[in-house]
Enzyme design. Structure first.
Site, PDB file in Angstrom:
ATOM      1  N   SER A 130       0.743  -1.336   0.015  1.00 55.74           N
ATOM      2  CA  SER A 130       0.011  -0.132  -0.004  1.00 55.74           C
ATOM      3  C   SER A 130       0.906   1.265   0.024  1.00 55.74           C
ATOM      4  CB  SER A 130      -1.124  -0.211   1.308  1.00 55.74           C
ATOM      5  OG  SER A 130      -1.364   1.120   1.256  1.00 55.74           O
ATOM      6  N   TYR A 143      -1.576  -0.847  10.077  1.00 52.67           N
ATOM      7  CA  TYR A 143      -1.492  -1.134   8.607  1.00 52.67           C
ATOM      8  C   TYR A 143      -0.382  -0.618   7.657  1.00 52.67           C
ATOM      9  CZ  TYR A 143      -4.049  -1.696   3.988  1.00 52.67           C
ATOM     10  OH  TYR A 143      -4.504  -2.035   2.852  1.00 52.67           O
TER      11      TYR A 143
END
Length: 236
Positions: A130, A143
């Site tokens: 990401s 995350y």
């Protein structure tokens, strides 16, 4: 969900059909929808249940898929969850759950798949990272850490398994128009778009196209250890 893919051998000069194994952790509804799309495109689909936070279930999944089709050519690590909170409010369970699925799950799946791929001296591993694993994001310490770890781990996988003919790359999407980003409040979304030079969110098909290239295109055979961003210019 994670999608190990096995490409069958070509027969009688015809293009080989894709044989796709689709993982699901609990409910198979979404996996069945993907399987139907694979079959519509002329491929074969096989559903396999496994919790991507559980080492033993991941190993059993890879074993089941490789035995079902006699090998494994491509692994796409696409499982991911979020437990967003500011760092000062983040509970240990919020941290660990995201690390277990988004980072440890990628490690165990890649480790098990590489053992199978190594027997044929070929294979491709693509892991979804990401943009927040590259630049960070408030409220996503867990995350961001997991996705940054995926990027670094992919480089190590590439170095370790190159002698066995296995390539490994990560794909780092920016803000993509999915169910996950649909939860972002409109005012925050407007601010996010201001930081994207192309001025829009990405389409899931654009990410899928990049993954497909890395997984199947012959010209991608010399790409390894790379993190390829697909973020509209948000990170360069």
């Amino acid at each position: 969900m994670s999608l190990p893919v096995l490409i069958s051998q070509c027969s009688h000069g015809r293009p080989p059909p894709l044989q796709v194994a689709i993982n699901y952790p609990s409910s198979s509804e979404a996996a069945e929808q993907v399987a139907a799309q694979v079959k519509e495109l002329g491929g074969e689909a096989f559903l396999v249940k496994a919790d991507m936070s559980k080492h033993q279930e991941i190993e059993a999944m890879i074993k089941e898929v490789s035995e079902h089709w006699g090998g494994l050519d491509v692994l796409v690590n696409n499982a991911g969850i979020t437990r967003d909170k500011l760092m000062m409010q983040m509970k240990p369970d919020d941290w660990q759950a995201v690390i277990d699925v988004n980072l440890s799950g990628v490690f165990y799946a890649s480790q098990a798949a590489a053992k199978v791929m190594g027997k044929k001296k070929k294979g491709r591993i693509i892991s979804l990272a990401s943009v927040v694993g590259q630049i960070g994001n408030a409220g996503q310490a867990n995350y961001s850490a997991a996705k940054g770890g995926v990027i670094a781990m992919t480089k190590t996988i590439a170095r370790e398994y190159a002698p066995r003919g296995i390539v490994a790359n990560s794909v780092a999407p920016g803000f993509i128009d999915t169910a996950m980003t649909a939860k972002i409040p409109d005012n925050i979304k407007e601010q996010l778009l201001k930081g994207i030079p192309l001025g829009r969110m990405g389409d899931p098909k654009e990410v899928a196209g990049l993954v497909r290239y890395l997984a199947l295109d012959p010209s991608a055979a010399y790409i390894t250890g790379q993190c390829i961003g697909i973020n509209g210019g948000m990170a360069m």
